[in-house]
Write a protein that holds these residues in place. Structure first.
Motif, PDB file in Angstrom:
ATOM      1  N   ILE A 269      -2.740   3.747   3.786  1.00  0.00           N
ATOM      2  CA  ILE A 269      -2.751   3.736   2.312  1.00  0.00           C
ATOM      3  C   ILE A 269      -3.680   2.315   1.799  1.00  0.00           C
ATOM      4  CG2 ILE A 269      -0.391   4.522   1.938  1.00  0.00           C
ATOM      5  CD1 ILE A 269       0.672   1.609   1.669  1.00  0.00           C
ATOM      6  N   PRO A 270      -4.178   2.392   0.613  1.00  0.00           N
ATOM      7  CA  PRO A 270      -4.888   1.242   0.245  1.00  0.00           C
ATOM      8  C   PRO A 270      -4.085   0.047   0.066  1.00  0.00           C
ATOM      9  CG  PRO A 270      -4.961   3.206  -1.404  1.00  0.00           C
ATOM     10  CD  PRO A 270      -3.786   3.524  -0.650  1.00  0.00           C
ATOM     11  N   ALA A 271      -4.688  -1.113   0.761  1.00  0.00           N
ATOM     12  CA  ALA A 271      -3.877  -2.440   0.820  1.00  0.00           C
ATOM     13  C   ALA A 271      -3.622  -2.909  -0.361  1.00  0.00           C
ATOM     14  CB  ALA A 271      -4.756  -3.404   1.800  1.00  0.00           C
ATOM     15  N   ASP A 272      -4.334  -2.563  -1.618  1.00  0.00           N
ATOM     16  CA  ASP A 272      -4.130  -3.210  -2.810  1.00  0.00           C
ATOM     17  C   ASP A 272      -3.184  -2.383  -3.795  1.00  0.00           C
ATOM     18  OD1 ASP A 272      -6.045  -1.055  -3.224  1.00  0.00           O
ATOM     19  OD2 ASP A 272      -7.335  -2.335  -4.485  1.00  0.00           O
TER      20      ASP A 272
ATOM     21  N   LEU B  65      12.938  -2.631   5.416  1.00  0.00           N
ATOM     22  CA  LEU B  65      11.681  -1.913   6.249  1.00  0.00           C
ATOM     23  C   LEU B  65      11.920  -0.430   6.370  1.00  0.00           C
ATOM     24  CD1 LEU B  65      12.029  -4.222   9.469  1.00  0.00           C
ATOM     25  CD2 LEU B  65      10.133  -4.168   8.212  1.00  0.00           C
ATOM     26  N   ASN B  66      12.788   0.098   6.458  1.00  0.00           N
ATOM     27  CA  ASN B  66      13.248   1.420   6.451  1.00  0.00           C
ATOM     28  C   ASN B  66      12.852   2.080   5.186  1.00  0.00           C
ATOM     29  OD1 ASN B  66      13.891   2.167   8.778  1.00  0.00           O
ATOM     30  ND2 ASN B  66      16.243   1.610   8.503  1.00  0.00           N
ATOM     31  N   ARG B  67      13.187   1.236   3.919  1.00  0.00           N
ATOM     32  CA  ARG B  67      12.751   1.608   2.565  1.00  0.00           C
ATOM     33  C   ARG B  67      11.279   1.518   2.520  1.00  0.00           C
ATOM     34  NH1 ARG B  67      17.204  -1.605   1.028  1.00  0.00           N
ATOM     35  NH2 ARG B  67      16.007  -3.332   0.546  1.00  0.00           N
ATOM     36  N   ALA B  68      10.685   0.438   3.008  1.00  0.00           N
ATOM     37  CA  ALA B  68       9.461   0.094   2.966  1.00  0.00           C
ATOM     38  C   ALA B  68       8.642   1.648   3.707  1.00  0.00           C
ATOM     39  CB  ALA B  68       8.886  -1.196   3.575  1.00  0.00           C
ATOM     40  N   ILE B  69       9.120   1.452   4.822  1.00  0.00           N
ATOM     41  CA  ILE B  69       8.180   3.084   5.668  1.00  0.00           C
ATOM     42  C   ILE B  69       8.290   4.129   4.699  1.00  0.00           C
ATOM     43  CG2 ILE B  69       8.791   4.530   7.482  1.00  0.00           C
ATOM     44  CD1 ILE B  69       8.851   2.315   9.236  1.00  0.00           C
ATOM     45  N   ASP B  70       9.860   4.422   4.051  1.00  0.00           N
ATOM     46  CA  ASP B  70       9.565   5.682   3.306  1.00  0.00           C
ATOM     47  C   ASP B  70       8.668   5.791   2.118  1.00  0.00           C
ATOM     48  OD1 ASP B  70      11.868   6.664   4.724  1.00  0.00           O
ATOM     49  OD2 ASP B  70      13.295   5.831   3.641  1.00  0.00           O
ATOM     50  N   ARG B  71       8.592   4.595   1.598  1.00  0.00           N
ATOM     51  CA  ARG B  71       7.546   4.323   0.271  1.00  0.00           C
ATOM     52  C   ARG B  71       6.259   4.566   0.747  1.00  0.00           C
ATOM     53  NH1 ARG B  71      10.595  -0.688  -1.478  1.00  0.00           N
ATOM     54  NH2 ARG B  71      12.298  -0.028  -2.561  1.00  0.00           N
ATOM     55  N   VAL B  72       5.927   4.201   1.988  1.00  0.00           N
ATOM     56  CA  VAL B  72       4.488   4.219   2.525  1.00  0.00           C
ATOM     57  C   VAL B  72       4.165   5.722   2.598  1.00  0.00           C
ATOM     58  CG1 VAL B  72       2.808   3.643   4.362  1.00  0.00           C
ATOM     59  CG2 VAL B  72       4.208   1.749   3.307  1.00  0.00           C
ATOM     60  N   ILE B  73       5.132   6.247   3.395  1.00  0.00           N
ATOM     61  CA  ILE B  73       5.272   7.654   3.656  1.00  0.00           C
ATOM     62  C   ILE B  73       4.766   8.570   2.377  1.00  0.00           C
ATOM     63  CG2 ILE B  73       6.050   9.686   4.758  1.00  0.00           C
ATOM     64  CD1 ILE B  73       7.268   7.802   6.892  1.00  0.00           C
ATOM     65  N   GLU B  74       5.772   8.265   1.373  1.00  0.00           N
ATOM     66  CA  GLU B  74       5.632   8.976   0.196  1.00  0.00           C
ATOM     67  C   GLU B  74       4.077   8.642  -0.551  1.00  0.00           C
ATOM     68  OE1 GLU B  74       8.717   7.740  -2.349  1.00  0.00           O
ATOM     69  OE2 GLU B  74      10.292   8.552  -1.185  1.00  0.00           O
ATOM     70  N   GLU B  75       3.443   7.471  -0.291  1.00  0.00           N
ATOM     71  CA  GLU B  75       2.058   7.187  -1.093  1.00  0.00           C
ATOM     72  C   GLU B  75       1.155   7.728  -0.273  1.00  0.00           C
ATOM     73  OE1 GLU B  75      -0.453   4.821  -3.228  1.00  0.00           O
ATOM     74  OE2 GLU B  75       1.803   5.240  -3.525  1.00  0.00           O
ATOM     75  N   GLN B  76       1.270   7.973   1.145  1.00  0.00           N
ATOM     76  CA  GLN B  76       0.404   8.744   2.017  1.00  0.00           C
ATOM     77  C   GLN B  76       0.309  10.160   1.511  1.00  0.00           C
ATOM     78  OE1 GLN B  76       1.992   7.953   5.881  1.00  0.00           O
ATOM     79  NE2 GLN B  76       0.488   6.329   6.131  1.00  0.00           N
ATOM     80  N   ALA B  77       1.473  10.738   1.431  1.00  0.00           N
ATOM     81  CA  ALA B  77       1.603  11.974   0.974  1.00  0.00           C
ATOM     82  C   ALA B  77       0.885  12.396  -0.485  1.00  0.00           C
ATOM     83  CB  ALA B  77       3.061  12.545   0.837  1.00  0.00           C
ATOM     84  N   ARG B  78       1.203  11.415  -1.308  1.00  0.00           N
ATOM     85  CA  ARG B  78       0.631  11.489  -2.648  1.00  0.00           C
ATOM     86  C   ARG B  78      -0.810  11.347  -2.678  1.00  0.00           C
ATOM     87  NH1 ARG B  78       5.132   8.498  -4.633  1.00  0.00           N
ATOM     88  NH2 ARG B  78       4.081   6.886  -4.188  1.00  0.00           N
ATOM     89  N   SER B  79      -1.553  10.696  -1.831  1.00  0.00           N
ATOM     90  CA  SER B  79      -2.795  10.167  -1.819  1.00  0.00           C
ATOM     91  C   SER B  79      -3.790  11.188  -0.933  1.00  0.00           C
ATOM     92  CB  SER B  79      -2.966   8.919  -1.508  1.00  0.00           C
ATOM     93  OG  SER B  79      -2.795   8.804   0.010  1.00  0.00           O
ATOM     94  N   ARG B  80      -2.904  12.195  -0.362  1.00  0.00           N
ATOM     95  CA  ARG B  80      -3.730  13.097   0.513  1.00  0.00           C
ATOM     96  C   ARG B  80      -4.283  14.313  -0.276  1.00  0.00           C
ATOM     97  NH1 ARG B  80       0.734  13.639   4.434  1.00  0.00           N
ATOM     98  NH2 ARG B  80       0.428  11.848   5.830  1.00  0.00           N
ATOM     99  N   PRO B  81      -5.393  14.401  -0.511  1.00  0.00           N
ATOM    100  CA  PRO B  81      -6.077  15.634  -1.096  1.00  0.00           C
ATOM    101  C   PRO B  81      -5.493  17.068  -0.890  1.00  0.00           C
ATOM    102  CG  PRO B  81      -7.790  14.956   0.315  1.00  0.00           C
ATOM    103  CD  PRO B  81      -6.638  14.177   0.521  1.00  0.00           C
ATOM    104  N   ILE B  82      -5.179  17.695  -1.852  1.00  0.00           N
ATOM    105  CA  ILE B  82      -4.571  18.977  -1.741  1.00  0.00           C
ATOM    106  C   ILE B  82      -5.633  19.929  -1.355  1.00  0.00           C
ATOM    107  CG2 ILE B  82      -3.398  20.825  -2.912  1.00  0.00           C
ATOM    108  CD1 ILE B  82      -2.118  18.911  -4.827  1.00  0.00           C
TER     109      ILE B  82
END
Length: 134
Positions: free
Chosen positions: A62-65, A111-128
Protein backbone atom coordinates in the motif's frame (compact mmCIF):
# COMPACT_ATOMS: atom_id res chain seq x y z
CA UNK A 1 17.65 -31.81 18.09
CA UNK A 2 16.64 -28.16 17.79
CA UNK A 3 13.79 -27.18 15.48
CA UNK A 4 14.96 -25.03 12.57
CA UNK A 5 11.64 -23.29 12.08
CA UNK A 6 10.22 -21.09 14.82
CA UNK A 7 7.14 -22.35 16.59
CA UNK A 8 4.21 -20.11 15.71
CA UNK A 9 1.70 -19.68 18.52
CA UNK A 10 -1.83 -20.75 17.77
CA UNK A 11 -3.79 -17.63 16.83
CA UNK A 12 -7.04 -18.90 18.35
CA UNK A 13 -5.35 -19.60 21.68
CA UNK A 14 -3.57 -16.24 21.73
CA UNK A 15 -6.73 -14.33 20.88
CA UNK A 16 -8.58 -16.16 23.65
CA UNK A 17 -5.86 -15.05 26.08
CA UNK A 18 -6.13 -11.50 24.73
CA UNK A 19 -9.88 -11.51 25.34
CA UNK A 20 -9.25 -12.72 28.88
CA UNK A 21 -6.57 -10.11 29.68
CA UNK A 22 -8.06 -6.94 28.21
CA UNK A 23 -10.99 -6.59 30.66
CA UNK A 24 -8.90 -7.16 33.81
CA UNK A 25 -9.59 -4.60 36.53
CA UNK A 26 -6.05 -3.76 37.60
CA UNK A 27 -7.28 -2.15 40.80
CA UNK A 28 -9.45 -5.12 41.70
CA UNK A 29 -8.59 -8.16 43.79
CA UNK A 30 -9.15 -10.79 41.08
CA UNK A 31 -5.88 -10.58 39.19
CA UNK A 32 -4.03 -13.67 37.97
CA UNK A 33 -0.84 -14.75 39.68
CA UNK A 34 2.42 -13.09 38.71
CA UNK A 35 3.53 -16.29 36.98
CA UNK A 36 0.35 -16.50 34.87
CA UNK A 37 0.59 -12.82 33.88
CA UNK A 38 4.26 -13.06 32.95
CA UNK A 39 3.65 -16.22 30.93
CA UNK A 40 0.86 -14.45 29.05
CA UNK A 41 3.09 -11.42 28.47
CA UNK A 42 5.74 -13.69 27.03
CA UNK A 43 3.23 -15.33 24.69
CA UNK A 44 1.83 -11.95 23.61
CA UNK A 45 5.36 -10.69 22.94
CA UNK A 46 6.24 -13.69 20.79
CA UNK A 47 2.98 -13.54 18.86
CA UNK A 48 3.15 -9.75 18.57
CA UNK A 49 6.58 -9.93 16.93
CA UNK A 50 5.25 -12.38 14.35
CA UNK A 51 2.21 -10.20 13.62
CA UNK A 52 4.37 -7.04 13.45
CA UNK A 53 6.65 -8.71 10.89
CA UNK A 54 3.60 -9.71 8.86
CA UNK A 55 2.18 -6.18 9.09
CA UNK A 56 5.50 -4.71 7.97
CA UNK A 57 5.43 -6.99 4.92
CA UNK A 58 1.77 -6.26 4.17
CA UNK A 59 2.48 -2.52 4.29
CA UNK A 60 4.72 -2.89 1.24
CA UNK A 61 1.55 -3.38 -0.82
CA UNK A 62 0.00 0.00 0.00
CA UNK A 63 1.13 3.61 -0.40
CA UNK A 64 3.17 4.65 2.64
CA UNK A 65 1.53 8.09 2.62
CA UNK A 66 -2.03 6.73 2.76
CA UNK A 67 -3.99 7.15 6.00
CA UNK A 68 -3.96 3.38 6.49
CA UNK A 69 -0.21 3.24 5.83
CA UNK A 70 0.52 6.04 8.31
CA UNK A 71 -1.68 4.39 10.94
CA UNK A 72 0.00 1.03 10.40
CA UNK A 73 3.43 2.65 10.71
CA UNK A 74 2.39 4.26 14.00
CA UNK A 75 1.24 0.88 15.29
CA UNK A 76 4.52 -0.69 14.16
CA UNK A 77 6.49 2.03 15.95
CA UNK A 78 4.60 1.35 19.17
CA UNK A 79 5.10 -2.39 18.68
CA UNK A 80 8.84 -1.92 18.21
CA UNK A 81 8.99 -0.09 21.50
CA UNK A 82 6.77 -2.38 23.56
CA UNK A 83 7.78 -5.75 22.13
CA UNK A 84 11.41 -5.07 22.94
CA UNK A 85 10.96 -4.16 26.59
CA UNK A 86 13.00 -6.19 29.01
CA UNK A 87 10.78 -8.91 30.54
CA UNK A 88 9.68 -8.24 34.09
CA UNK A 89 11.41 -10.19 36.83
CA UNK A 90 9.54 -13.09 38.38
CA UNK A 91 9.63 -11.03 41.57
CA UNK A 92 7.46 -8.32 40.00
CA UNK A 93 4.29 -7.31 41.75
CA UNK A 94 0.97 -8.82 40.78
CA UNK A 95 -0.41 -5.54 39.36
CA UNK A 96 2.77 -4.77 37.44
CA UNK A 97 2.77 -8.20 35.83
CA UNK A 98 -0.94 -7.98 35.00
CA UNK A 99 -0.50 -4.46 33.59
CA UNK A 100 2.31 -5.65 31.30
CA UNK A 101 0.23 -8.58 30.04
CA UNK A 102 -2.84 -6.38 29.53
CA UNK A 103 -0.87 -3.72 27.64
CA UNK A 104 0.64 -6.36 25.37
CA UNK A 105 -2.81 -7.87 24.81
CA UNK A 106 -4.05 -4.46 23.66
CA UNK A 107 -1.04 -4.15 21.38
CA UNK A 108 -1.84 -7.53 19.81
CA UNK A 109 -5.38 -6.26 19.18
CA UNK A 110 -4.01 -3.09 17.56
CA UNK A 111 -1.64 -5.08 15.35
CA UNK A 112 -4.45 -7.36 14.19
CA UNK A 113 -6.70 -4.38 13.45
CA UNK A 114 -3.89 -2.74 11.48
CA UNK A 115 -3.36 -5.87 9.38
CA UNK A 116 -7.07 -6.06 8.64
CA UNK A 117 -7.09 -2.41 7.51
CA UNK A 118 -3.99 -2.87 5.35
CA UNK A 119 -5.49 -5.94 3.66
CA UNK A 120 -8.72 -3.99 3.00
CA UNK A 121 -6.66 -1.11 1.55
CA UNK A 122 -4.80 -3.54 -0.70
CA UNK A 123 -8.08 -4.97 -1.96
CA UNK A 124 -9.45 -1.48 -2.68
CA UNK A 125 -6.36 -0.38 -4.56
CA UNK A 126 -6.12 -3.42 -6.83
CA UNK A 127 -7.36 -2.68 -10.30
CA UNK A 128 -10.44 -4.60 -11.31
CA UNK A 129 -9.59 -6.81 -14.22
CA UNK A 130 -12.27 -7.68 -16.69
CA UNK A 131 -11.81 -10.79 -18.79
CA UNK A 132 -11.01 -10.28 -22.44
CA UNK A 133 -13.80 -11.15 -24.83
CA UNK A 134 -13.00 -13.42 -27.71
Amino acid sequence: MVALTPIVPDKVEILALVEAAVPWDLSGPDLPTVQVSLDMAEQFTHYGRIVADDLRTQCLGIPADSAVGRSAQATLSEAARRLNLKPLARTAGQRSAARRAQNLARLVQALNRAIDRVIEEQARSRPIRTPLRR
